[in-house]
Design an enzyme around this catalytic site. Structure first.
Site, PDB file in Angstrom:
ATOM      1  N   ASN A 192       2.395   5.358   1.800  1.00  0.00           N
ATOM      2  CA  ASN A 192       3.760   4.888   1.583  1.00  0.00           C
ATOM      3  C   ASN A 192       4.350   5.322   0.249  1.00  0.00           C
ATOM      4  OD1 ASN A 192       1.530   2.852   1.298  1.00  0.00           O
ATOM      5  ND2 ASN A 192       3.046   1.950  -0.059  1.00  0.00           N
ATOM      6  N   CYS A 250       2.492   6.070 -16.793  1.00  0.00           N
ATOM      7  CA  CYS A 250       1.997   5.554 -18.061  1.00  0.00           C
ATOM      8  C   CYS A 250       3.209   5.426 -18.946  1.00  0.00           C
ATOM      9  CB  CYS A 250       1.017   6.525 -18.703  1.00  0.00           C
ATOM     10  SG  CYS A 250      -0.514   6.633 -17.794  1.00  0.00           S
TER      11      CYS A 250
END
Ligand SMILES: *Cc1c(COP(=O)(O)O)cnc(C)c1O
Length: 388
Positions: free
Chosen positions: A154, A329
């Site tokens: 997904n 990040c």
């Protein structure tokens, strides 16, 4: 409507196709009968409509109508498959194998079972998001009762090698479940050719209504046993009690019927839109594709953008494009997606990710508008980025 952002989040959900809605409407009002009522025409016509969807779904995946169990969606289908097998095969073993990039609706039932005393092996994925078949083989034990690997992811859209996984599981006589919520109507699925024993489906990712799905449960070679997770009137051959939600079931059937009919031409058209978007975005330095470049859904473009903060990019895109964005990040502690973490992302400051999910109602003009805005946003964020 016109100043709403362009919808490019078709992996989260899709609008209901008008043809689907029109098929559903009579089942709310005139044809409102309970499909379990056997004494009058109200019941019969609902039962006939439910039967028709069963046939459409079965044909779509090369199964038999009796092998379709209606649920409220893929979350419930996954729960029924995983907990249902775990309970029914308890005496044969308590080991289950799944993958780090599965949807939470697979990982969380597995985690629940782990807390109940089952052993769960969570396979890592390779850099391209695909599982390593040798690792899968090595993970299988004499007490493994279930392998659960999704058809299409997904987030990054990658397609797992179902045929190979199915073959491995069949040879070892281990039940193979696949979460096909993103896959039905988008890629060919054949439970016989792929040796699939259980398959979760949902309506709302394929231009059908929300709140309806199904679990395919193999009845022959082998006959899969499932312990019901919801008890009551004994509907769906005792596997899932509750009055069938006829309007949603009718819509689900119509949606899958249309998707299968248009699958090839739509994949071609949507694939061209994606290529057009990627051509424009990839011209910008520091933009990378997440996941396998070919083995993925036609409409999925998941990318990472260097030198940009995820939250800032998300904010910049919001007025123009409805996409799913996050940070692999980030400097502001936005948790990285566990799917991208599983691909082994480098620890970098200011690294944004965006998932474009292109669908049935997107146009060339929309793609060009979004591409242009995206590039402008990235450039302006990069030029204002303070480097410490
Ligand atoms: C959307 C999705 C689900 C959940 O489906 P619902 O029908 O919303 O419960 C499960 N698995 C995958 C892969 C999905 O994309």
């Amino acid at each position: 409507m016109s100043n709403r952002p362009i919808y490019l989040d078709n992996h989260a959900t899709t609008p209901v196709d008008e043809r689907v809605l029109n098929a559903m409407i009579p089942y709310f009002t005139e044809k409102f009968g309970n499909a379990a009522s056997i004494s009058h025409v109200y019941g019969w016509e609902s039962e006939a409509a439910v039967k028709q969807t069963r046939e459409i779904l079965a044909t779509a995946i090369n199964a038999k109508p009796e092998e379709i169990v209606f649920t409220s969606g893929a979350t419930e289908a996954n729960n029924l498959a995983i907990k249902g097998v775990a309970e029914a095969y308890f005496s044969q073993g308590q080991h289950i194998v799944t993958v780090a990039t599965e949807h939470k609706a697979v990982l969380d039932p597995c985690e629940y079972l782990r807390n109940m005393g089952f052993e769960i092996t969570i396979l890592p994925v390779q850099k391209d998001g695909l599982i390593d078949l040798e690792l899968l083989k090595k993970s299988l034990r004499h007490d493994t009762v279930l392998v659960s690997v999704m058809a299409a992811n997904n987030e990054i859209g990658v397609l797992q090698p179902l045929a190979e996984i199915g073959k491995i599981c069949r040879e070892k006589e281990i039940i193979f479940h696949t979460d096909a919520a993103q896959a039905v109507g988008k890629i060919p699925l054949d439970v016989e050719a792929l040796n699939i024993d259980l398959m979760s489906l949902t309506g709302h990712k394929v231009y059908g209504p929300k709140g309806i799905g199904a679990l395919y449960v193999r009845r022959r070679n082998p006959r899969v046993q499932l312990a019901a997770q919801q008890h009551g009137g004994g509907h769906e051959r005792g596997m899932r009690s509750g009055t069938l939600y006829t309007p949603q079931i009718v819509g689900f059937g119509k949606a899958v019927e249309i998707a299968i009919l248009e699958q090839e031409t739509e994949n071609q058209r949507i694939g061209e839109l994606k290529a057009r978007l990627w051509k424009q975005l990839s011209a910008v330095e520091g933009i990378y594709l997440n996941g396998h470049p070919q083995k993925r859904l036609a409409g999925n473009l998941s990318i990472s953008v260097e030198g940009v903060d995820g939250a800032a990019l998300s904010l910049g895109l919001q007025p123009i494009a409805a996409v799913s964005s996050g940070s692999a990040c980030s400097s502001n502690n936005v948790a990285p997606s566990y799917v991208l973490t599983a691909l082994g992302y480098p620890e970098k400051l200011a690294y944004a990710t965006v998932r474009f999910g292109i669908g049935r109602f997107n146009t060339v003009e929309e793609i060009d508008t979004v591409a242009k805005h995206f590039i402008t946003t990235v450039k302006s964020l990069r030029s204002s980025l303070v480097r410490i």
